[in-house]
Write a protein that holds these residues in place. Sequence first.
Motif, PDB file in Angstrom:
ATOM      1  N   GLN A   1      98.218 104.019   2.637  1.00  8.94           N
ATOM      2  CA  GLN A   1      98.464 103.235   1.430  1.00  8.94           C
ATOM      3  C   GLN A   1      98.944 104.155   0.326  1.00  8.94           C
ATOM      4  N   ASN A   2     100.018 103.762  -0.335  1.00 11.75           N
ATOM      5  CA  ASN A   2     100.672 104.630  -1.313  1.00 11.75           C
ATOM      6  C   ASN A   2      99.961 104.598  -2.665  1.00 11.75           C
ATOM      7  N   ASP A   3      98.748 105.132  -2.665  1.00 11.83           N
ATOM      8  CA  ASP A   3      97.978 105.279  -3.902  1.00 11.83           C
ATOM      9  C   ASP A   3      97.028 106.454  -3.699  1.00 11.83           C
ATOM     10  N   GLN A   4      96.180 106.690  -4.661  1.00 13.07           N
ATOM     11  CA  GLN A   4      95.325 107.870  -4.592  1.00 13.07           C
ATOM     12  C   GLN A   4      94.356 107.803  -3.421  1.00 13.07           C
ATOM     13  N   PHE A   5      93.868 106.610  -3.109  1.00 11.39           N
ATOM     14  CA  PHE A   5      92.993 106.416  -1.952  1.00 11.39           C
ATOM     15  C   PHE A   5      93.691 106.877  -0.683  1.00 11.39           C
ATOM     16  N   GLY A   6      94.894 106.360  -0.440  1.00 17.24           N
ATOM     17  CA  GLY A   6      95.619 106.716   0.771  1.00 17.24           C
ATOM     18  C   GLY A   6      95.991 108.185   0.813  1.00 17.24           C
ATOM     19  N   ARG A   7      96.434 108.707  -0.315  1.00 17.03           N
ATOM     20  CA  ARG A   7      96.849 110.113  -0.352  1.00 17.03           C
ATOM     21  C   ARG A   7      95.684 111.052  -0.106  1.00 17.03           C
ATOM     22  N   ASP A   8      94.515 110.750  -0.671  1.00 13.47           N
ATOM     23  CA  ASP A   8      93.362 111.638  -0.505  1.00 13.47           C
ATOM     24  C   ASP A   8      92.928 111.734   0.956  1.00 13.47           C
TER      25      ASP A   8
END
Length: 396
Positions: A176-183
Amino acid sequence: MRISLKAIATLLLLAASLKDTAVADEVLDIDIRIGNVMPYTGELAAFATIGKSEAAYFDMINDQGGINGRKVKFISYDDGADPVRTREQTKKLVETDNVLLMFGSFGTPENLAVRSYLNERKVPQLFLASGDEEWSRPKSFPWTMGFPPTFRSEGRIYANYIQASYPERRIAVLWQNDQFGRDLFRGLQEGLGDWARMIVSDIAVDGSEKSLDVQVDLLQSSGADIVLLDAAPPMVALALRRMNDIGWHPVLMLDNASASIAHALRPAGLENAIGVISTAFLKDASDPAWKDDPGMQAWSAFMDKYYPDGDKADSNAVFGYAAAETLTQVLKQCGDDLSRENVMKQAAHLDMELPLLLPGVRLKTTPTDLRPIKQMRLVRFDGERWVLFSDIIEGS
């Protein structure tokens, strides 16, 4: 002359409206006002179960006499997972509703949007429904604390499992292209180290996608043997259905936040999720292994009485209950001192086993470590429930 408690409360509330902080603290002494913001509407509304179960939990606590003789007033507003609305609702809770603290609000960008505001005002921002590492920055933001294990550490857990069980196998990631996904993706890459070269494809998706057919087809064409789905429950359901439609059955891993039978696996078709691997730190209500477990029996009775419209297959209902139980312990430890300073002090001095945590998982905080839960276990879906298949893994 006798003055009723109600009259006193009214006077104190009037005084608080004049922005007298000291008097506002006295208002908080009559009942315990807890603020919360949740996505009751929008693309992430599946997570609203967290807020609903927390509200039901405090209804139960009030029926039992409250906390140290005080009733809890749980005030929860909808932000639709929009950080702008999160700021508006949080400001309303603090400045108009005079809450003692913010508790359990959902989301990483949403909570980041209000972290500075709450810390500047020294309002506790406790047990957030987000696994971002930003919630343990005691030097910079001493009034903020998360609850679940971090997304980044969860990514490392998957990396270690892949290295041990599927060495040199090709990996694809739908994130998912947000901080959740990136982390979580970053944790996977860090955990793999040199083996990160085995990630042959990664595709970022927006949380509002209505179809993932193209993305899943691209992942399949990469020749990947292992796929990590790192996205919200609706996205996971779309991906699982597409994989089944095209007859693609790689080793499949799914992030803990979206491992909901009710909101991800059931919509995808339970048979399409058999063998999926995830992580867990809370007990699975669908697992008969906990049938005679006192903690799970108490939770089930709570659901029947206080949240009868809830779905017992929804892991978010377990999460909300466990978080609310943790806050209740903090407030009990506060005794008669309900100053915000003491609330934060007690929250930073926890060492306990929650009835709904998996055996061996312990909740512990210190003033320099504001990550309450740091342990997880690997689980595999058997078509009906999540089955444990690993020992405790330290995710720190």
